[in-house]
Design a protein around this motif. Structure first.
Motif, PDB file in Angstrom:
ATOM      1  N   LEU A 225       0.864  -1.189   0.000  1.00 43.16           N
ATOM      2  CA  LEU A 225       0.000   0.000   0.000  1.00 43.16           C
ATOM      3  C   LEU A 225       0.900   1.239   0.000  1.00 43.16           C
ATOM      4  O   LEU A 225       1.642   1.482   0.961  1.00 43.16           O
ATOM      5  CB  LEU A 225      -0.901   0.001   1.239  1.00 43.16           C
ATOM      6  N   THR A 226       0.821   1.999  -1.085  1.00 37.71           N
ATOM      7  CA  THR A 226       1.653   3.196  -1.219  1.00 37.71           C
ATOM      8  C   THR A 226       0.756   4.404  -1.480  1.00 37.71           C
ATOM      9  O   THR A 226      -0.462   4.277  -1.601  1.00 37.71           O
ATOM     10  CB  THR A 226       2.642   3.044  -2.385  1.00 37.71           C
ATOM     11  N   GLY A 227       1.375   5.578  -1.586  1.00 34.69           N
ATOM     12  CA  GLY A 227       0.601   6.791  -1.839  1.00 34.69           C
ATOM     13  C   GLY A 227      -0.331   7.129  -0.696  1.00 34.69           C
ATOM     14  O   GLY A 227      -1.508   7.423  -0.897  1.00 34.69           O
ATOM     15  N   LEU A 228       0.179   7.094   0.527  1.00 31.98           N
ATOM     16  CA  LEU A 228      -0.656   7.291   1.715  1.00 31.98           C
ATOM     17  C   LEU A 228      -0.761   8.772   2.069  1.00 31.98           C
ATOM     18  O   LEU A 228       0.167   9.556   1.828  1.00 31.98           O
ATOM     19  CB  LEU A 228      -0.060   6.526   2.903  1.00 31.98           C
ATOM     20  N   ALA A 229      -1.874   9.125   2.673  1.00 33.51           N
ATOM     21  CA  ALA A 229      -2.041  10.486   3.206  1.00 33.51           C
ATOM     22  C   ALA A 229      -1.339  10.576   4.558  1.00 33.51           C
ATOM     23  O   ALA A 229      -1.128   9.558   5.220  1.00 33.51           O
ATOM     24  CB  ALA A 229      -3.527  10.793   3.356  1.00 33.51           C
ATOM     25  N   PRO A 230      -0.961  11.775   4.999  1.00 30.41           N
ATOM     26  CA  PRO A 230      -0.385  11.907   6.356  1.00 30.41           C
ATOM     27  C   PRO A 230      -1.449  11.652   7.423  1.00 30.41           C
ATOM     28  O   PRO A 230      -2.640  11.901   7.196  1.00 30.41           O
ATOM     29  CB  PRO A 230       0.129  13.347   6.379  1.00 30.41           C
ATOM     30  N   LEU A 231      -1.000  11.159   8.557  1.00 29.32           N
ATOM     31  CA  LEU A 231      -1.922  10.888   9.662  1.00 29.32           C
ATOM     32  C   LEU A 231      -2.281  12.205  10.362  1.00 29.32           C
ATOM     33  O   LEU A 231      -1.388  13.006  10.693  1.00 29.32           O
ATOM     34  CB  LEU A 231      -1.281   9.922  10.657  1.00 29.32           C
ATOM     35  N   SER A 232      -3.571  12.424  10.587  1.00 30.48           N
ATOM     36  CA  SER A 232      -4.024  13.622  11.307  1.00 30.48           C
ATOM     37  C   SER A 232      -4.708  13.196  12.599  1.00 30.48           C
ATOM     38  O   SER A 232      -5.596  12.331  12.592  1.00 30.48           O
ATOM     39  CB  SER A 232      -5.010  14.421  10.453  1.00 30.48           C
ATOM     40  N   ILE A 233      -4.268  13.797  13.723  1.00 30.81           N
ATOM     41  CA  ILE A 233      -4.871  13.527  15.028  1.00 30.81           C
ATOM     42  C   ILE A 233      -5.275  14.857  15.642  1.00 30.81           C
ATOM     43  O   ILE A 233      -4.430  15.760  15.803  1.00 30.81           O
ATOM     44  CB  ILE A 233      -3.885  12.783  15.948  1.00 30.81           C
ATOM     45  N   PHE A 234      -6.575  14.982  15.952  1.00 31.38           N
ATOM     46  CA  PHE A 234      -7.123  16.220  16.523  1.00 31.38           C
ATOM     47  C   PHE A 234      -6.756  17.440  15.667  1.00 31.38           C
ATOM     48  O   PHE A 234      -6.426  18.515  16.194  1.00 31.38           O
ATOM     49  CB  PHE A 234      -6.627  16.415  17.962  1.00 31.38           C
ATOM     50  N   GLY A 235      -6.788  17.251  14.365  1.00 34.44           N
ATOM     51  CA  GLY A 235      -6.532  18.380  13.472  1.00 34.44           C
ATOM     52  C   GLY A 235      -5.069  18.642  13.173  1.00 34.44           C
ATOM     53  O   GLY A 235      -4.748  19.488  12.340  1.00 34.44           O
ATOM     54  N   PHE A 236      -4.156  17.912  13.858  1.00 36.40           N
ATOM     55  CA  PHE A 236      -2.729  18.102  13.617  1.00 36.40           C
ATOM     56  C   PHE A 236      -2.227  17.009  12.674  1.00 36.40           C
ATOM     57  O   PHE A 236      -2.432  15.816  12.910  1.00 36.40           O
ATOM     58  CB  PHE A 236      -1.942  18.062  14.927  1.00 36.40           C
ATOM     59  N   SER A 237      -1.542  17.428  11.632  1.00 34.66           N
ATOM     60  CA  SER A 237      -0.989  16.477  10.673  1.00 34.66           C
ATOM     61  C   SER A 237       0.425  16.093  11.101  1.00 34.66           C
ATOM     62  O   SER A 237       1.267  16.966  11.370  1.00 34.66           O
ATOM     63  CB  SER A 237      -0.967  17.115   9.280  1.00 34.66           C
ATOM     64  N   LEU A 238       0.692  14.786  11.174  1.00 32.37           N
ATOM     65  CA  LEU A 238       2.002  14.302  11.634  1.00 32.37           C
ATOM     66  C   LEU A 238       2.950  14.173  10.451  1.00 32.37           C
ATOM     67  O   LEU A 238       2.707  13.401   9.529  1.00 32.37           O
ATOM     68  CB  LEU A 238       1.849  12.950  12.327  1.00 32.37           C
ATOM     69  N   ASP A 239       4.021  14.944  10.510  1.00 33.89           N
ATOM     70  CA  ASP A 239       5.060  14.863   9.484  1.00 33.89           C
ATOM     71  C   ASP A 239       6.202  13.996  10.031  1.00 33.89           C
ATOM     72  O   ASP A 239       6.820  14.356  11.042  1.00 33.89           O
ATOM     73  CB  ASP A 239       5.578  16.272   9.159  1.00 33.89           C
ATOM     74  N   PRO A 240       6.502  12.845   9.407  1.00 38.25           N
ATOM     75  CA  PRO A 240       7.524  11.946   9.973  1.00 38.25           C
ATOM     76  C   PRO A 240       8.947  12.484   9.902  1.00 38.25           C
ATOM     77  O   PRO A 240       9.864  11.819  10.386  1.00 38.25           O
ATOM     78  CB  PRO A 240       7.383  10.688   9.107  1.00 38.25           C
ATOM     79  N   TYR A 241       9.131  13.670   9.320  1.00 39.57           N
ATOM     80  CA  TYR A 241      10.485  14.234   9.215  1.00 39.57           C
ATOM     81  C   TYR A 241      10.706  15.370  10.214  1.00 39.57           C
ATOM     82  O   TYR A 241      11.655  16.145  10.068  1.00 39.57           O
ATOM     83  CB  TYR A 241      10.737  14.752   7.797  1.00 39.57           C
ATOM     84  N   THR A 242       9.847  15.481  11.203  1.00 37.16           N
ATOM     85  CA  THR A 242       9.969  16.580  12.159  1.00 37.16           C
ATOM     86  C   THR A 242      10.453  16.084  13.522  1.00 37.16           C
ATOM     87  O   THR A 242      10.367  14.885  13.833  1.00 37.16           O
ATOM     88  CB  THR A 242       8.608  17.279  12.354  1.00 37.16           C
ATOM     89  N   VAL A 243      10.938  17.024  14.326  1.00 29.56           N
ATOM     90  CA  VAL A 243      11.378  16.701  15.693  1.00 29.56           C
ATOM     91  C   VAL A 243      10.184  16.239  16.528  1.00 29.56           C
ATOM     92  O   VAL A 243      10.322  15.328  17.356  1.00 29.56           O
ATOM     93  CB  VAL A 243      12.031  17.935  16.331  1.00 29.56           C
ATOM     94  N   ALA A 244       9.028  16.852  16.310  1.00 30.99           N
ATOM     95  CA  ALA A 244       7.840  16.480  17.093  1.00 30.99           C
ATOM     96  C   ALA A 244       7.475  15.017  16.872  1.00 30.99           C
ATOM     97  O   ALA A 244       7.128  14.300  17.822  1.00 30.99           O
ATOM     98  CB  ALA A 244       6.670  17.386  16.706  1.00 30.99           C
ATOM     99  N   PHE A 245       7.568  14.563  15.636  1.00 26.14           N
ATOM    100  CA  PHE A 245       7.253  13.161  15.360  1.00 26.14           C
ATOM    101  C   PHE A 245       8.264  12.238  16.036  1.00 26.14           C
ATOM    102  O   PHE A 245       7.896  11.192  16.586  1.00 26.14           O
ATOM    103  CB  PHE A 245       7.255  12.904  13.845  1.00 26.14           C
ATOM    104  N   TYR A 246       9.531  12.629  16.017  1.00 25.08           N
ATOM    105  CA  TYR A 246      10.541  11.793  16.678  1.00 25.08           C
ATOM    106  C   TYR A 246      10.235  11.655  18.174  1.00 25.08           C
ATOM    107  O   TYR A 246      10.291  10.559  18.728  1.00 25.08           O
ATOM    108  CB  TYR A 246      11.936  12.407  16.493  1.00 25.08           C
ATOM    109  N   TYR A 247       9.886  12.784  18.807  1.00 21.46           N
ATOM    110  CA  TYR A 247       9.625  12.712  20.246  1.00 21.46           C
ATOM    111  C   TYR A 247       8.315  11.974  20.546  1.00 21.46           C
ATOM    112  O   TYR A 247       8.177  11.354  21.605  1.00 21.46           O
ATOM    113  CB  TYR A 247       9.625  14.108  20.851  1.00 21.46           C
ATOM    114  N   LEU A 248       7.371  12.027  19.620  1.00 25.22           N
ATOM    115  CA  LEU A 248       6.168  11.219  19.796  1.00 25.22           C
ATOM    116  C   LEU A 248       6.519   9.737  19.775  1.00 25.22           C
ATOM    117  O   LEU A 248       6.048   8.947  20.613  1.00 25.22           O
ATOM    118  CB  LEU A 248       5.155  11.539  18.680  1.00 25.22           C
ATOM    119  N   THR A 249       7.374   9.362  18.834  1.00 22.82           N
ATOM    120  CA  THR A 249       7.825   7.970  18.745  1.00 22.82           C
ATOM    121  C   THR A 249       8.597   7.560  20.002  1.00 22.82           C
ATOM    122  O   THR A 249       8.372   6.482  20.564  1.00 22.82           O
ATOM    123  CB  THR A 249       8.721   7.791  17.511  1.00 22.82           C
ATOM    124  N   ALA A 250       9.508   8.433  20.432  1.00 23.16           N
ATOM    125  CA  ALA A 250      10.295   8.134  21.635  1.00 23.16           C
ATOM    126  C   ALA A 250       9.392   8.016  22.860  1.00 23.16           C
ATOM    127  O   ALA A 250       9.589   7.132  23.711  1.00 23.16           O
ATOM    128  CB  ALA A 250      11.343   9.223  21.850  1.00 23.16           C
TER     129      ALA A 250
END
Length: 371
Positions: A173-198
């Motif tokens: 499955l390719t060509g996916l949309a970004p995940l949005s939670i409570f109106g915030f779109s998660l960009d996997p290349y950001t510091v915020a996403f890294y800290y969410l993962t951590a």
């Protein structure tokens, strides 16, 4: 607080400092490599899941990648539906290419984010619970558990590849949309996403530590050593084994979700033999007796793979194989075993020095005693 619990708490804090401070500091708290490090954290989580069932209860699951892949596919199904909202009938593009006229029934609930997040945790647990109840109530153990889990994983992988109209087949499955939670779109290349993962990794490891240090964890370790004796004392061995097997599967599902978000696609290779065996190796290198050490092993091995493949394009797999063999031969308990031996040695030395200091000095011998 006993000495071993202190040891685990210190290990957890050191691990938290590594993932929260050291790793992002290595790349200047930003940049493309943080995305790669998020992938390492996801793989560290699945290595900890292997250690929870294998290291604590002695259940070697060679099909751990099955629940990891389920978590990734469920995430991708939700994001694919979002990306296909503007297409005819809301059908994903690959379904149109394979003449599928209506959205399959099992895709429909994945329009809901809440259902998707619940399914990522609960479906792997339910699947592992059913399989575990079948195996452990039948007192199937050891290599037979490994064969059954491995066979099931490969069967599901073949089904996904063969049903291209429903699953995307070998292309995934390719060509996916970004995940949005409570109106915030998660960009996997950001510091915020890294800290969410951590944060998710530390939360999951904390829960795993609570299980390991509870009475249930003590029973699980006793089952690992001698299940018949534990059964003799009146414990329901199969229930304990099934529960820890299901918890381990849930952890893998969550790790699969993060992995899919990082790479932005889901593939049948996530349920492949090589990845599943690699998960066992990561846990063995870190030390299957500790979920934290196993997670660290998963992160360290994948970081080593990345560095070696950059420096030695042709020889890095051979070098990595030599490292694995050396660890198995000289560190059978993994890195955790080495640290634990050093801890015991320092503890024994400290106890010996305390005994020497506590012993009273003997009075000098008198002339009459010498005579």
């Amino acid at each position: 607080m006993n000495r071993m619990f202190k040891f685990d708490c210190v290990g957890y804090l050191i691990f938290a400092l590594i993932v929260l401070v050291l790793m992002p500091a290595m790349v200047g708290f930003g940049g493309y490599e943080l995305n790669t490090y998020s992938r390492y954290l996801a793989l560290g989580m699945v290595a900890a899941a292997v250690a929870l069932s294998w290291g604590q209860a002695g259940i070697l699951n060679l099909g751990q990648a099955l629940t990891f892949g389920i978590g990734a596919y469920f995430t991708a199904m939700h994001l694919k539906l979002k990306a296909s909202a503007s297409l005819a009938g809301g059908l994903p593009d690959f379904m149109g290419w394979t003449n599928v006229e209506a959205l399959p029934w099992f895709w429909v609930p994945f329009h809901s984010l809440a259902f998707t997040l619940a399914a990522i945790i609960l479906v792997p647990a339910a699947l592992a619970g059913l399989l575990g109840a079948f195996m452990f109530r039948g007192r199937i153990t050891g290599v037979f558990v490994a064969i059954i889990t491995l066979s099931l994983m490969l069967a599901v992988q073949l089904w996904i590849i063969s049903e291209q109209g429903w699953t995307g087949g070998e292309n995934g499955l390719t060509g996916l949309a970004p995940l949005s939670i409570f109106g915030f779109s998660l960009d996997p290349y950001t510091v915020a996403f890294y800290y969410l993962t951590a944060g998710l990794l530390l939360f999951v490891l904390g829960l795993a530590l609570v299980i390991v240090k509870s009475k249930a964890g003590l029973v699980l370790r006793a089952i690992r050593e001698n299940p018949e004796r534990v059964r003799f004392f009146g414990y329901d061995v199969s229930r304990y084994e099934t529960i820890v097997f299901a918890v381990s599967a849930s952890m893998s599902g969550l790790a699969g979700m993060i992995y899919c978000l990082v790479l932005e696609f889901a593939s049948p290779t996530y349920m492949g033999l090589s990845l599943s065996l690699a998960m066992v190796i990561w846990a063995a290198v870190g030390g299957r007796e500790s979920v934290i050490a196993a997670a660290l092993g998963g992160i360290a091995v994948n970081m080593a793979e990345g560095k070696l493949s950059d420096l030695f394009f042709d020889q890095w797999t051979l070098m990595l194989g030599v490292i694995f063999i050396a660890v198995v031969l000289f560190l059978p308990r993994g890195i955790f075993g080495l640290i634990d031996q050093l801890r015991l040695r320092f503890h024994e030395r400290g106890s010996r020095e305390q005994r020497v200091d506590a012993e009273p000095l003997s009075p000098p011998k008198t002339t009459e005693q010498e005579g």
